[in-house]
Design a protein around this motif. Structure first.
Motif, PDB file in Angstrom:
ATOM      1  N   ILE C  42     -69.011 -47.184  41.035  1.00 46.54           N
ATOM      2  CA  ILE C  42     -69.632 -46.282  42.014  1.00 46.54           C
ATOM      3  C   ILE C  42     -68.743 -45.067  42.222  1.00 46.54           C
ATOM      4  O   ILE C  42     -69.203 -43.919  42.245  1.00 46.54           O
ATOM      5  CB  ILE C  42     -69.895 -47.021  43.341  1.00 46.54           C
ATOM      6  CG1 ILE C  42     -71.012 -48.050  43.142  1.00 46.54           C
ATOM      7  CG2 ILE C  42     -70.274 -46.045  44.447  1.00 46.54           C
ATOM      8  CD1 ILE C  42     -71.229 -48.970  44.319  1.00 46.54           C
ATOM      9  N   GLY C  43     -67.452 -45.300  42.355  1.00 46.66           N
ATOM     10  CA  GLY C  43     -66.525 -44.180  42.512  1.00 46.66           C
ATOM     11  C   GLY C  43     -66.521 -43.269  41.307  1.00 46.66           C
ATOM     12  O   GLY C  43     -66.574 -42.041  41.429  1.00 46.66           O
ATOM     13  N   ALA C  44     -66.488 -43.873  40.124  1.00 45.61           N
ATOM     14  CA  ALA C  44     -66.448 -43.075  38.900  1.00 45.61           C
ATOM     15  C   ALA C  44     -67.690 -42.213  38.774  1.00 45.61           C
ATOM     16  O   ALA C  44     -67.610 -41.013  38.462  1.00 45.61           O
ATOM     17  CB  ALA C  44     -66.319 -43.991  37.686  1.00 45.61           C
ATOM     18  N   TYR C  45     -68.847 -42.797  39.008  1.00 46.75           N
ATOM     19  CA  TYR C  45     -70.083 -42.025  38.864  1.00 46.75           C
ATOM     20  C   TYR C  45     -70.235 -40.982  39.956  1.00 46.75           C
ATOM     21  O   TYR C  45     -70.775 -39.907  39.733  1.00 46.75           O
ATOM     22  CB  TYR C  45     -71.298 -42.962  38.789  1.00 46.75           C
ATOM     23  CG  TYR C  45     -71.667 -43.269  37.364  1.00 46.75           C
ATOM     24  CD1 TYR C  45     -71.015 -44.279  36.662  1.00 46.75           C
ATOM     25  CD2 TYR C  45     -72.614 -42.516  36.681  1.00 46.75           C
ATOM     26  CE1 TYR C  45     -71.313 -44.528  35.332  1.00 46.75           C
ATOM     27  CE2 TYR C  45     -72.928 -42.763  35.360  1.00 46.75           C
ATOM     28  CZ  TYR C  45     -72.268 -43.779  34.690  1.00 46.75           C
ATOM     29  OH  TYR C  45     -72.558 -44.018  33.373  1.00 46.75           O
ATOM     30  N   ALA C  65     -65.441 -39.976  45.825  1.00 47.23           N
ATOM     31  CA  ALA C  65     -65.495 -41.236  45.074  1.00 47.23           C
ATOM     32  C   ALA C  65     -65.068 -42.391  45.964  1.00 47.23           C
ATOM     33  O   ALA C  65     -65.728 -43.436  46.022  1.00 47.23           O
ATOM     34  CB  ALA C  65     -64.602 -41.149  43.839  1.00 47.23           C
ATOM     35  N   ALA C  66     -63.957 -42.205  46.674  1.00 44.97           N
ATOM     36  CA  ALA C  66     -63.470 -43.260  47.563  1.00 44.97           C
ATOM     37  C   ALA C  66     -64.482 -43.525  48.665  1.00 44.97           C
ATOM     38  O   ALA C  66     -64.772 -44.674  49.015  1.00 44.97           O
ATOM     39  CB  ALA C  66     -62.121 -42.849  48.150  1.00 44.97           C
ATOM     40  N   LEU C 201     -60.544 -41.228  39.368  1.00 40.41           N
ATOM     41  CA  LEU C 201     -59.417 -40.787  38.540  1.00 40.41           C
ATOM     42  C   LEU C 201     -59.699 -41.046  37.068  1.00 40.41           C
ATOM     43  O   LEU C 201     -59.456 -40.193  36.207  1.00 40.41           O
ATOM     44  CB  LEU C 201     -58.148 -41.540  38.947  1.00 40.41           C
ATOM     45  CG  LEU C 201     -57.506 -41.106  40.266  1.00 40.41           C
ATOM     46  CD1 LEU C 201     -56.418 -42.088  40.665  1.00 40.41           C
ATOM     47  CD2 LEU C 201     -56.922 -39.702  40.134  1.00 40.41           C
ATOM     48  N   GLN C 202     -60.234 -42.225  36.767  1.00 38.25           N
ATOM     49  CA  GLN C 202     -60.510 -42.556  35.365  1.00 38.25           C
ATOM     50  C   GLN C 202     -61.581 -41.628  34.797  1.00 38.25           C
ATOM     51  O   GLN C 202     -61.477 -41.165  33.665  1.00 38.25           O
ATOM     52  CB  GLN C 202     -60.957 -44.023  35.254  1.00 38.25           C
ATOM     53  CG  GLN C 202     -61.183 -44.509  33.847  1.00 38.25           C
ATOM     54  CD  GLN C 202     -59.891 -44.781  33.105  1.00 38.25           C
ATOM     55  OE1 GLN C 202     -59.059 -43.898  32.920  1.00 38.25           O
ATOM     56  NE2 GLN C 202     -59.717 -46.000  32.647  1.00 38.25           N
ATOM     57  N   VAL C 209     -67.955 -40.654  31.491  1.00 41.56           N
ATOM     58  CA  VAL C 209     -68.237 -42.013  31.977  1.00 41.56           C
ATOM     59  C   VAL C 209     -69.489 -42.551  31.315  1.00 41.56           C
ATOM     60  O   VAL C 209     -70.437 -41.807  31.071  1.00 41.56           O
ATOM     61  CB  VAL C 209     -68.452 -42.090  33.518  1.00 41.56           C
ATOM     62  CG1 VAL C 209     -67.164 -41.935  34.248  1.00 41.56           C
ATOM     63  CG2 VAL C 209     -69.491 -41.091  33.983  1.00 41.56           C
ATOM     64  N   GLY C 210     -69.495 -43.843  31.051  1.00 38.06           N
ATOM     65  CA  GLY C 210     -70.674 -44.495  30.496  1.00 38.06           C
ATOM     66  C   GLY C 210     -70.724 -45.913  31.016  1.00 38.06           C
ATOM     67  O   GLY C 210     -69.689 -46.475  31.373  1.00 38.06           O
TER      68      GLY C 210
END
Lengths: 292, 412, 296
Positions: C42-45, C65-66, C201-202, C209-210
């Motif tokens: 969820i954070g990444a997206y 994200a957080a 961060l990633q 992202v995937g």
């Protein structure tokens, strides 16, 4: 194919898928009830059985029966070793210990398999035959084999649990381990018998799954969530509950395909778990009330 | 079906150990011209969902490079192949690519397979570092992100394949089609291409079903697809799911004509489910004539390395072409050329017009005579301005008795 | 050479943050959360979508994200935190899988399996060279230290004492008049926020992202990292992440020593060893590397 015929066919698919889920759930529910933890390595016992059946049947010149037999014995042995070397030493520890260890065991089994045989998918030597059509509903001979396997597994589990002294002792340990010990039941023996039984059940499930589908390293692992859902839905500790739960989950998954699409089909298990735990945590047929 | 064990890999790895030695040291009298080796970073899916193809891809890259080296390299300049596993995972692919670029100082990365790995590696490694990337991935997004023209796609896009399937369906007289595809961008794009072309030419497209990978059965999806009585079923799929779907289609007695991707229809599929279950299945392949010299040479290389016919691994053929095209481009750019120069020559040596050449070893002299046009084992290898293999020409093959038989050539 | 090491250390830092988040939830609060990858996703997206579709800057995206992950934790917490611990484990596992399926299915929002490319990193002014990688690594390491120290402060606070008491004996806490539910939700949200931040961060680090990056494998790796490092120690979480990742990444260099082993076999051996390490740690050194024989 008419609309209603489609749904009937999906129901048949759901029933068959559900029976496989039910067989996996059977092993889960027994370990859950007697050893008191969700065994995340169940799927990989099935995978191990499938690969063993393949290897053995190849060695025996294509005999599937021989392969299945070897798989049952090997899986029982693997489960017994898992108990003797690992789970026995976790007795008395908090639940998270055997749970997490079972995850580690799942990784270990799966990757030891792929270390030796690689990751390419393969199939069991099952002849491909056309389905029989009855009024627009398609039935495969393999479907009947799956139903037979599920019936045999359930009958075996039921008979062992309710008609044998072994089973009586298992139920005693499941109900109240301390009391059972005080009554002279040797937990170690009961557990070993339990794991042997669970290993055999996993083998039946794994071989039938392999026959219906393809053999690949994560085949059992992918069944874990629906199988847990089935065990919880049916009520942990009840073999009939595992069967009913499995069938219901299978039906829900397949019948949902035209409605929510194939992607969300896998979410059905999760939704079922959530609803059951919120509404009726002991499941349909279970007696376990200590959910909260 | 044979088991793959750690031992079966020894064959090609023994080749690697010896090959690595041969690759690292220029052989023979040409050693005097020691231009530093051109380093190929072989980034392939050796583990993960792509692993079935990945091993063959790596073996082909190594074998082709070795072949060229043994014939004197590119005017004395040798190839060096360094291999890393991308695990078919974007994060692992990025780390592996970084290692190849930073530690091994590779000049080009060859052979990524999964679209998400390719996109991640493009974003994190090749574009920031100006490194060439040759890929087998099908997702259309790769072309869109290829802003620096560093990426060349050695396969027609999945969309183009879909268009080819539609042409085949129209020629076969189908009027009512459904599509089933694996839920990834490549599978989706194949069906998109099919729908685009089929409906534009009067065909009726009735339903599309996206399914998830790694499921034990697709019977419900298949029956839902067949419920609308199509005369044609198009699949955007890979080997494992095609195995299950075609087996189940046969068991259900489906009479719909089937169109499936050629990379899923190799010998492994026929071994698994038998020739009757795939009888009459049509496919489009970018390889035009089965006896083109590139195909024959690639087939020989692949059999030596993997013990299987070259046609068992469509991606191996692409990897064969990658190394050959690279060799031609390096030769065309001349000694002392930068990697940017070499990158700039790729279209020159691969695209028409020009004298048609096949493998580098036999065709390199023609380069001195004039413009060449490489034709490969996987396709004609013609790059458009976005770096995609245009795939203007396809072969319509039909499976008969378990073997692919060419029916016609299709022009897009 | 150094850019590769920076890359590996960056990954250790991100996984270190993830392991810390889990350590807070499980080590200190006893929540068996098997769905951490869901909050990570969820954070990444969130960071990816805000950064690309809405043009937000990288810092804002990270904060968002957080926040998104923390907010998502609320309904999950409300639904599940009253459950017995093993059921919580199964439900959270399902939750993470549903997050991934939603990402795949709702492609109008997430671009489905094609993923989202072109996510911008902070420190754009530094260009594309190694300075930027170093700056990003510095950011992650600073975040790691701040989070670890911050968590350390929290667990020594009155709130932390309640949370530990809940872990050890829930009924006793109730008898004292404190309801365990609300502190648990707070812990779930805080842990989710850290995991979501790590996801942001990633996303910015890789630039892409995937959905196949957010599989249950990630959850299991951070559980293994936490247990091997030591569940009751934030230092242990970081150490565990370092050990596990160095092992998984570093074993590629072993291939030169073992030329006869295929890549598949090596990858299998790696994961089999990780599984075995988990079993042995739980059996014989349950406190992990940092904790010793302290049974958990």
């Amino acid at each position: 194919m008419s609309h209603s015929q489609l749904y009937l066919n999906l129901a048949v698919n759901g029933l068959v898928e559900g029976l496989i889920i039910a067989m996996a759930a059977l092993g889960i529910t027994l370990v859950y009830a007697v050893a008191k933890f969700p065994n995340a390595a169940t799927g990989d016992f099935m995978t191990f059985s499938a690969y063993t059946a393949k290897g053995a049947s190849v060695l025996a010149g294509g005999s599937l029966v021989f392969g299945a037999g070897v798989a049952v014995l090997a899986s029982a042995l693997l489960a017994a070793l898992a108990y003797l070397l690992i789970f026995r030493r976790l007795a008395g520890r908090k639940l998270v210990a055997p749970l997490v260890v079972s995850i580690g065991l799942a990784f270990l089994i799966r990757n030891t398999l792929t270390f030796f045989v690689g990751t390419d998918p393969t199939v069991l030597p099952v002849p491909i035959v056309r389905a029989v059509e009855v009024g627009g509903i398609f039935l495969q001979p393999l479907d009947l084999a799956v139903a037979a396997g599920a019936a045999i597994s359930l009958a075996a589990a039921f008979i062992v649990l309710h008609k044998t002294p072994i089973g009586r002792r298992m139920r005693a340990v499941a109900g109240n381990a301390d009391l059972a010990r005080v009554s002279g039941i040797r937990a170690g023996r009961v557990m070993l018998q339990l794991w042997l039984l669970v290993g055999m059940l996993a083998a039946v499930a794994g071989v039938l799954l392999a026959a219906k589908s393809v053999i690949e390293p994560e085949m059992g692992w992918h069944l874990l969530l629906p199988a847990f859902a089935a065990a919880i839905l049916g009520g942990v500790g009840s073999p009939i509950g595992a069967l009913v739960g499995g069938v219901l989950i299978g039906l829900a998954q397949e019948l949902s395909v035209p409605l929510v699409g194939s992607t969300y089909k896998a979410a059905v298990g999760f939704v079922v778990i959530l609803v059951v735990l919120l509404v009726r945590p002991s499941g349909l047929l279970g007696r376990d009330r200590s959910v909260r | 079906m044979p088991f793959h064990s750690i031992l079966s890999r020894r064959r090609f790895l023994a080749g690697t150990a010896a090959g690595a030695a041969a690759l690292a040291l220029p052989a023979g009298p040409l050693r005097a011209q020691a231009e530093r080796p051109f380093r190929i970073g072989a980034l392939n899916p050796l583990t993960g969902p792509g692993s079935e193809e990945g091993a063959g891809m790596l073996a082909t890259l190594q074998a082709t490079a070795r072949l060229i080296n043994e014939a004197g390299g590119i005017d004395g300049r040798m190839f060096e192949v360094i291999s890393e596993d991308d695990q078919t995972k974007p994060e692992a692919g990025v780390l592996a690519a970084k290692k190849l670029v930073e530690i091994n100082k590779v000049d080009a990365i060859l052979g990524t397979w999964s679209s998400s790995v390719t996109l991640a590696v493009m974003s994190a490694v090749t574009q920031p570092n100006d490194v060439m990337l040759f890929t087998c991935s099908g997702a259309p997004e790769i072309s869109e992100e290829n802003t620096k023209d560093l990426v060349k796609r050695f396969t027609p896009t999945s969309f183009a394949y879909g268009v080819a399937y539609a042409r085949i369906a129209l020629k076969s007289g189908y009027k009512r089609a459904v599509g089933m595809h694996l839920n990834n961008s490549s599978g989706k794009a194949q069906i998109d291409g099919f729908v685009h072309e089929f409906t534009a030419n009067g065909g009726e497209f009735v339903d599309r079903i996206a399914y998830e990978p790694s499921k034990p059965s697709y019977r419900s999806e298949l029956q839902t697809a067949l419920a609308s009585n199509p005369d044609c079923l198009v699949l955007g799929s890979y080997l494992a799911d095609t195995t299950i779907i075609l087996r189940e289609a046969f068991q259900l007695g489906s009479r719909a004509g089937v169109l499936a991707p050629h990379w899923a229809l190799g010998t492994k599929l026929v071994e698994a489910i038998g020739a009757p279950a795939v009888e009459g299945v049509s496919t489009a392949s970018a390889v035009l004539t089965k006896d083109n010299p590139s195909v024959a040479l690639y087939d020989r290389l692949y059999r030596e390395a993997m013990g299987e016919p070259g046609s068992a691994n469509a991606y191996g053929a692409m990897c064969y072409d990658m190394v050959n095209v690279l060799a031609y481009a390096i030769a065309a750019a001349g000694p002392g050329a930068s990697n940017a120069d070499i990158n700039g020559r790729i279209r020159e040596v691969a695209n028409s017009p020009g004298e048609q050449v096949f493998d580098f070893v036999s065709g390199k002299d023609k380069l001195k005579a004039g413009k060449v046009n490489y034709s490969g084992a996987s396709s004609l290898v013609e790059f458009d301005e976005r770096g995609d293999d245009t795939g203007g020409l396809f072969s319509w093959d039909v499976l008969q008795d378990g073997k692919a038989v060419q029916r016609e050539l299709i022009t897009l | 050479m150094s850019s590769y090491l920076i890359a590996v250390t960056t990954q250790i830092g991100i996984y270190g943050l993830l392991t810390l988040s889990l350590s807070l939830q499980y080590g200190y609060t006893g929540l068996i959360n098997f769905g951490q990858v869901g909050f990570y996703a969820i954070g990444a997206y969130a960071a990816a979508l805000l950064g690309t579709a809405l043009g937000w800057g990288p810092w804002g995206s990270l904060a968002a994200a957080a926040l998104f992950a923390a907010v998502a934790a609320v309904p999950i917490g409300l639904l599940t935190l009253r459950l017995r611990e093993d059921y919580l484990a199964i439900v959270t596992l399902g939750f993470a899988e549903v997050v991934r399926l939603t990402i795949v299915a709702e492609d109008w929002l997430t671009n489905g399996t094609a993923g989202i490319s072109g996510i911008a990193r902070p420190f754009a002014a530094l260009g594309v060279g190694i300075e930027r990688d170093l700056a990003f690594l510095a950011l992650i390491l600073v975040a790691l230290v701040l989070v670890a120290v911050g968590l350390g402060v929290i667990v020594r606070s009155p709130f932390g004492r309640i949370v530990k008491a809940i872990r050890d004996d829930e009924d006793a806490v109730r008898v004292l008049g404190k309801e365990p539910f609300v502190p648990r939700i707070k812990v779930l949200c805080l842990g989710a926020a850290i995991a979501g931040f790590a996801g942001g961060l990633q996303a910015q680090y890789i630039g892409y992202v995937g959905p196949d990056q957010f599989i249950s494998y990630v959850t299991f790796i951070i559980w293994i990292a936490m247990i091997i490092g030591g569940t009751r120690s934030f230092l242990g979480a970081i150490v565990g992440a370092g050990v596990v990742l160095l092992f998984l990444e570093g074993s590629r260099f072993l291939r030169d020593e073992l030329p006869d082993i295929s890549e598949t076999a090596l990858a299998s051996a790696r994961l089999a060893i990780v599984g075995l390490a988990l079993i042995l740690t739980m059996l014989y050194r349950p406190g992990g590397l940092v904790g010793g024989k302290d049974a958990r």
